[in-house]
Design a protein around this motif. Sequence first.
Motif, PDB file in Angstrom:
ATOM      1  N   TYR A 291       1.679  -4.313  -5.140  1.00 18.96           N
ATOM      2  CA  TYR A 291       2.794  -5.221  -4.871  1.00 18.96           C
ATOM      3  C   TYR A 291       3.903  -4.997  -5.903  1.00 18.96           C
ATOM      4  O   TYR A 291       3.620  -4.733  -7.071  1.00 18.96           O
ATOM      5  CB  TYR A 291       2.323  -6.682  -4.935  1.00 18.96           C
ATOM      6  CG  TYR A 291       1.239  -6.977  -3.934  1.00 18.96           C
ATOM      7  CD1 TYR A 291       1.547  -7.388  -2.647  1.00 18.96           C
ATOM      8  CD2 TYR A 291      -0.110  -6.818  -4.261  1.00 18.96           C
ATOM      9  CE1 TYR A 291       0.552  -7.645  -1.722  1.00 18.96           C
ATOM     10  CE2 TYR A 291      -1.110  -7.066  -3.337  1.00 18.96           C
ATOM     11  CZ  TYR A 291      -0.770  -7.477  -2.069  1.00 18.96           C
ATOM     12  OH  TYR A 291      -1.763  -7.718  -1.146  1.00 18.96           O
ATOM     13  N   THR A 301       5.239  -4.281  -0.560  1.00 22.16           N
ATOM     14  CA  THR A 301       3.873  -3.828  -0.821  1.00 22.16           C
ATOM     15  C   THR A 301       3.634  -2.453  -0.219  1.00 22.16           C
ATOM     16  O   THR A 301       4.205  -2.108   0.812  1.00 22.16           O
ATOM     17  CB  THR A 301       2.842  -4.833  -0.254  1.00 22.16           C
ATOM     18  OG1 THR A 301       1.540  -4.368  -0.507  1.00 22.16           O
ATOM     19  CG2 THR A 301       2.998  -5.008   1.239  1.00 22.16           C
ATOM     20  N   ARG A 303       0.279  -0.251   0.996  1.00 28.38           N
ATOM     21  CA  ARG A 303      -1.142  -0.425   1.275  1.00 28.38           C
ATOM     22  C   ARG A 303      -1.713   0.868   1.824  1.00 28.38           C
ATOM     23  O   ARG A 303      -1.021   1.620   2.505  1.00 28.38           O
ATOM     24  CB  ARG A 303      -1.362  -1.491   2.339  1.00 28.38           C
ATOM     25  CG  ARG A 303      -0.921  -2.850   1.964  1.00 28.38           C
ATOM     26  CD  ARG A 303      -1.148  -3.797   3.134  1.00 28.38           C
ATOM     27  NE  ARG A 303      -0.371  -4.997   2.913  1.00 28.38           N
ATOM     28  CZ  ARG A 303       0.251  -5.672   3.857  1.00 28.38           C
ATOM     29  NH1 ARG A 303       0.178  -5.290   5.110  1.00 28.38           N
ATOM     30  NH2 ARG A 303       0.938  -6.743   3.567  1.00 28.38           N
ATOM     31  N   VAL A 354       5.653  -2.385   3.381  1.00 26.56           N
ATOM     32  CA  VAL A 354       6.304  -3.620   3.845  1.00 26.56           C
ATOM     33  C   VAL A 354       7.336  -4.025   2.808  1.00 26.56           C
ATOM     34  O   VAL A 354       7.052  -4.010   1.609  1.00 26.56           O
ATOM     35  CB  VAL A 354       5.283  -4.772   4.015  1.00 26.56           C
ATOM     36  CG1 VAL A 354       5.980  -6.044   4.478  1.00 26.56           C
ATOM     37  CG2 VAL A 354       4.184  -4.389   4.980  1.00 26.56           C
TER      38      VAL A 354
END
Lengths: 432, 281
Positions: A291, A301, A303, A354
């Motif tokens: 993050y 973020t 991932r 994101v």
Amino acid sequence: MRIVLAALLLILAHPALAQDAPASAADSTAVADSVEAVPDLDLETGNDDTDVDVSGKVEGMDEQLQVLQGEVDKLRKVKFSGYLQARYEISEGDADTVRVTGSPATITPANVERFYLRRARFKLTYDHAPWSQLVLQIDAGSDRQVRMLDGYLALLEPRTPEPRHQLWIGQFNVPFGYEIERSSSLRELPERSRMENILFPGERDRGIKAQSTWASRVETVVSVINGGGIGSPEFPTTDPTRGKDVLGRVRGLFGTFDAAVSGYVGNATVPLTGPDIELDRTRFGLDAQAYYELPRLGGGTLRGEWWTGHNLNADSIAANVVRPSATNPVTLLRDGANPNSLATDFQGGYVMWVQNLGATFQAAARYDWYDANVDVEHDQYDRWNVAAHWFYQGLTRFTVSYEAPKTDRADGAGGWVDPHDNLWTFQFQHTF
Amino acid sequence: MLKRHLPFLFLAVPLILLAGEAGESHAARGVTIKGSDTMVILAQRWAETYMKENRGKIVQVTGGGSGTGIAALINGTTDICMSSRAMKPAEKTKLRDRFQTTGVEIPVAKDGLAVYVHASNPVKSIDLGQLRRIYLGEITNWKDVGGPDEPITLYSRENSSGTYVHFKDVILGGKDFSQRAQTLPGTAAVVNAVAKDPNGIGYGGAAYAKGVKDLALSFAAGKPAVLPTAATVADGSYPLTRHLFFYVRNKPAGDVKLFVDWVVSPAGQALATKVGYFPLN
């Protein structure tokens, strides 16, 4: 109904309603004064028993209040929540080849544009904190049938306000990896990754789960489940194998970086006329989330998740198992076929980004892939998916998503082509 | 060709809209603050004074309880959440699910969580164990804590209240309040009810204790009991001392940062003291 009326009465009867600030204390004083003024009015009528009457009435109301309070306290333990996702999809398919996305993909529409409800969820939580919690969730979405998704009892460790240890029993999301347990109302892309759809159709299974948090930094989960999952076409509600599937996960929580390792060992069954075939079902997964924050824009973020293991292969089963027909109503292994070939080694994963854009916009992008059999070519699925979100008043979200899958399909001339199956999704979601 | 670039085109749309939103800035709609009823008077005084000293700045304050404020922070409908309790891990997870951040916690003042009784109540002090047993419903008569032979009337707060959660976590160890506890919608309501009920007991911010008597509290039986004063709250000798917080989603910037900086400045802290709360230092 009686409880609702009781709650209403309590609210109306309460002596100190709406006194959030000292400013409203004056109002309550006025209310109290009006009660105290009653004897004066009655004195004019010459009724000497007024004080006793008023006192008796107040005591009576107080008793009623105690009863109603108990009813309201019970109501407070019940919480309803849910969400609805209404979609319009436009496929680039030039033939009737595109199925509605999701798992299970149950609709094969006769055109390439459609409105539909992807998810319509209603969840009831009975919070008997600090002891236990009961959760029931139903869905009435894409398959146009009402079905139960979650139904479990969670026993909580009562010693701390935030329970460090929990024991779940019932039907719940399989605790493997990161993506499965993340609610569809929160996800930044319309659907989960392909590997998740294939390996855990329906995301849920029945069993028991023990979850613990250690020093706020480490979370462990151990679970025993039936193994087929509720989306299994063969055994959606029953478990054909006596042995249960066992899985576990250890996650490190470091604030701006979380990572986990997951493991899964179990058996899968291919039902045949006569003895079934049982094969190993194993999964190993790694996932991580980082993050960060960008000035003015907000949080973002990165991932990633990667899984490998051994699983039933739909293509192998289609090629090696003879399905029942009108002339031969049995399911048999094809002559000469190796039963072990029905399960193959797989690997898959995704990387995802994101980024929030202020308080009301968000962008997301993901590349995911799944290779059902690492030993053969042209069976890999790759996909790019990008999406933009607009949040309206917190609870409403409008999403535009575009996904571009790439698969190899034999062109009949010895070559391979990627079918036209890219998809636009326009989605409205409202939560409550 | 066009098809290939369409995704990037529609991704550009929110960026353009964002630019528009940034242009509008906080100047048009002001800084919004929502949450703790315990803090609502303090935040209103801060906002009034700040707006008086900074012409053109707008700060809007609404209550509703710490839980309501945190929910508003999570769903993006407030810039600042004021809370009389720390955010729970589950709430931080929800915030991160939506905004990819666990938020920024900014202590803005201290508060003594006072325990009120009627002015005529002869009981002067109790220990935390007795307080716990009273609110769990195990002690139901004032005579068991050195008072008259009268039943104890419990007044409490709604579960959206940070004061409620703080009291439940710290005093009751997470257990449920006695079913006999009457739930009131604000600290002022608790004070008002206790002020009119000779057998009542309630809890709330020390700043609200008007017309009622504060009980002196001790950590355990036999330990010295102290009243919530500036000195005992500051040195931690008062058992129910807590921080009051602002929560924001990201590192403060723009108008939010200007207001927060002013709140923790000597001017903002002096105002907190004047309203009846306690400064950070």
